[in-house]
Design an enzyme around this catalytic site. Structure first.
Site, PDB file in Angstrom:
ATOM      1  N   ASP A  97      52.275 -29.822 -25.243  1.00 31.38           N
ATOM      2  CA  ASP A  97      52.328 -31.214 -25.673  1.00 31.38           C
ATOM      3  C   ASP A  97      53.644 -31.598 -26.352  1.00 31.38           C
ATOM      4  O   ASP A  97      53.698 -32.554 -27.111  1.00 31.38           O
ATOM      5  CB  ASP A  97      51.172 -31.501 -26.637  1.00 31.38           C
ATOM      6  N   GLU A 119      48.290 -24.924 -20.366  1.00 27.40           N
ATOM      7  CA  GLU A 119      47.550 -25.442 -21.528  1.00 27.40           C
ATOM      8  C   GLU A 119      47.253 -26.929 -21.346  1.00 27.40           C
ATOM      9  O   GLU A 119      47.491 -27.765 -22.213  1.00 27.40           O
ATOM     10  CB  GLU A 119      48.292 -25.191 -22.838  1.00 27.40           C
ATOM     11  N   GLU A 133      52.207 -35.735 -29.947  1.00 23.12           N
ATOM     12  CA  GLU A 133      51.707 -34.713 -29.033  1.00 23.12           C
ATOM     13  C   GLU A 133      50.543 -35.186 -28.158  1.00 23.12           C
ATOM     14  O   GLU A 133      50.451 -34.801 -26.987  1.00 23.12           O
ATOM     15  CB  GLU A 133      51.298 -33.464 -29.818  1.00 23.12           C
ATOM     16  N   HIS A 206      53.945 -28.422 -40.733  1.00 22.75           N
ATOM     17  CA  HIS A 206      55.112 -28.976 -40.048  1.00 22.75           C
ATOM     18  C   HIS A 206      54.820 -30.245 -39.272  1.00 22.75           C
ATOM     19  O   HIS A 206      55.746 -30.903 -38.799  1.00 22.75           O
ATOM     20  CB  HIS A 206      55.679 -27.950 -39.059  1.00 22.75           C
ATOM     21  N   ARG A 208      54.419 -33.775 -37.631  1.00 23.38           N
ATOM     22  CA  ARG A 208      55.054 -35.067 -37.880  1.00 23.38           C
ATOM     23  C   ARG A 208      54.082 -36.045 -38.543  1.00 23.38           C
ATOM     24  O   ARG A 208      54.473 -36.831 -39.406  1.00 23.38           O
ATOM     25  CB  ARG A 208      55.573 -35.645 -36.553  1.00 23.38           C
ATOM     26  N   HIS A 238      58.968 -24.169 -42.366  1.00 27.32           N
ATOM     27  CA  HIS A 238      59.540 -24.679 -41.114  1.00 27.32           C
ATOM     28  C   HIS A 238      60.997 -25.099 -41.320  1.00 27.32           C
ATOM     29  O   HIS A 238      61.414 -25.456 -42.434  1.00 27.32           O
ATOM     30  CB  HIS A 238      58.708 -25.878 -40.640  1.00 27.32           C
TER      31      HIS A 238
END
Length: 382
Positions: A97, A119, A133, A206, A208, A238
């Protein structure tokens, strides 16, 4: 004539899951495989590939520090298009993604190159969670010719969206293949020495979608650390500059919390296997922890990996302080009795996903139309 397969990826999570496939494809005489990296991650990506023993054939180096998402997407589309024109692959494989997956699939689609989505089918059905994503994976599945779903639930999602059943194939998740390569019974690490006899709590943040509330989330985690001096918290921070600034600013100096640079895949997997509890907003870590039977507090409101919720491995808390503290204390208290039922049920596969995907590519078709009864990997839960 051998098929030319191009594996396109650019982030650390993609590398962990695509490297087992790259290794499997390289063993197939009828498939000529090349690995193209976009560089969406840099140090973390190289580190993961070195740990898993995979090299790079081409690097696009698209990333610039704190690059806006729109600029990254445009740069990816331009550079991937140029690379595909030169490489002339018969098929392009993208993963998951990421923005790399979306731009890569779109570039291949525009050039008439068939796309395989590894996936495929993960969904929250909410374009804001996770952002971007959820959009990326839905868009890639619309563009893909072959959809390699990691679980029956992911396959059902694809069928619900109208994907042809003969273009959906349940393979298991290649993350299990990666774990089979990295885990060591005799593993040692300075973090384990530092933890001593204390339960090790592994923390990653991490996403967004969590960046806007990062300060409040880190304050909550700081309270958690202070209230539980009996536990040892390990936080691989991260590379995102915003995450690093606030992590070191708000969480630095706590005796029972160690802030470290991102870990290599082998180190992370082995420390994860030895953890008492995990707090994360990562998708891949949810799967890895579930396979290893480690209880997880998911710092998100929704998960696209629901298979781990019902058995009691994944616990959705979001970023709510009360929910985090309540679930943390409950799971830490009963950590000794957490049954590793996930391994027996093989929620995310059996370590043979790369072989199944390679078989499909070698045969030139994704496999028979999927039904729960026909897929031997998941018969135990199907």
């Amino acid at each position: 004539m051998a098929q030319n397969i191009l594996l396109l990826f650019g982030t650390r999570p993609e590398a962990i899951k695509m490297c087992p496939l790259a290794l499997e494809l390289s063993r197939r005489g009828g498939l000529r495989t090349r690995v193209c990296l976009t560089g969406q991650h840099r140090e973390m990506l190289t580190q993961a590939m070195e740990d898993l023993g995979v090299g790079c054939d081409r690097s696009l180096e698209v990333m610039e520090e704190e690059q806006p998402l729109g600029e990254l997407t445009c740069r990816l589309l331009e550079r991937v298009t140029a690379a595909l024109r030169e490489e002339r692959p018969d098929r392009v494989l993208v993963h998951g993604d990421t923005t790399t997956a979306f731009a890569g699939a779109l570039a291949a689609f525009y050039l008439g190159i068939p796309v395989g989505h590894v996936e495929a089918g993960l969904r929250t059905w909410d374009l804001s969670a996770p952002f971007p994503e959820e959009f990326n994976r839905q868009a890639v599945d619309r563009l893909a010719d072959w959809r390699f779903a990691p679980t029956p639930q992911a396959a059902r999602n694809l069928l619900r969206e109208g994907c042809p059943p003969d273009r959906v194939y349940v393979t298991g998740n290649t993350v299990v293949d990666a774990l089979c390569r990295t885990l060591r019974a005799d593993y040692t690490h300075p973090a384990l020495t530092w933890a001593g006899g204390r339960p090790l709590v592994l923390l990653t943040v991490h996403r967004r979608e969590n960046l806007r509330a990062l300060g409040a989330l880190f304050e909550t985690l700081g309270l958690l650390v202070r209230h539980h001096p009996e536990a040892a918290f390990l936080f691989p921070v991260h590379r995102n500059p915003q995450v690093r600034r606030q992590a070191y600013g708000l969480l630095g100096g706590l005796d029972n919390l160690r802030l470290v640079n991102p870990l290599g895949v082998r180190d992370f997997h082995n420390l994860l296997a030895r953890s008492a509890l995990v707090l994360t907003d990562s998708g891949g870590v949810q799967e890895e922890a579930a396979v290893l039977g480690r209880p997880v507090l998911v710092l998100r409101e929704r998960t696209e990996r629901p298979e781990g919720v019902a058995p009691g491995c994944l616990h959705l808390t979001g970023t709510d302080e009360a929910a985090i503290r309540k679930n943390f204390e409950s799971l830490l208290e009963k950590r000794e009795t957490c049954a590793k039922i996930q391994i027996d049920l093989r929620l995310y596969g059996d370590g043979q996903a790369a072989r199944r995907i390679a078989d499909c590519l070698e045969a030139g078709r994704p496999g028979p139309p999927w039904t729960p009864q026909e897929n031997e990997i998941y018969r135990v839960i199907g």
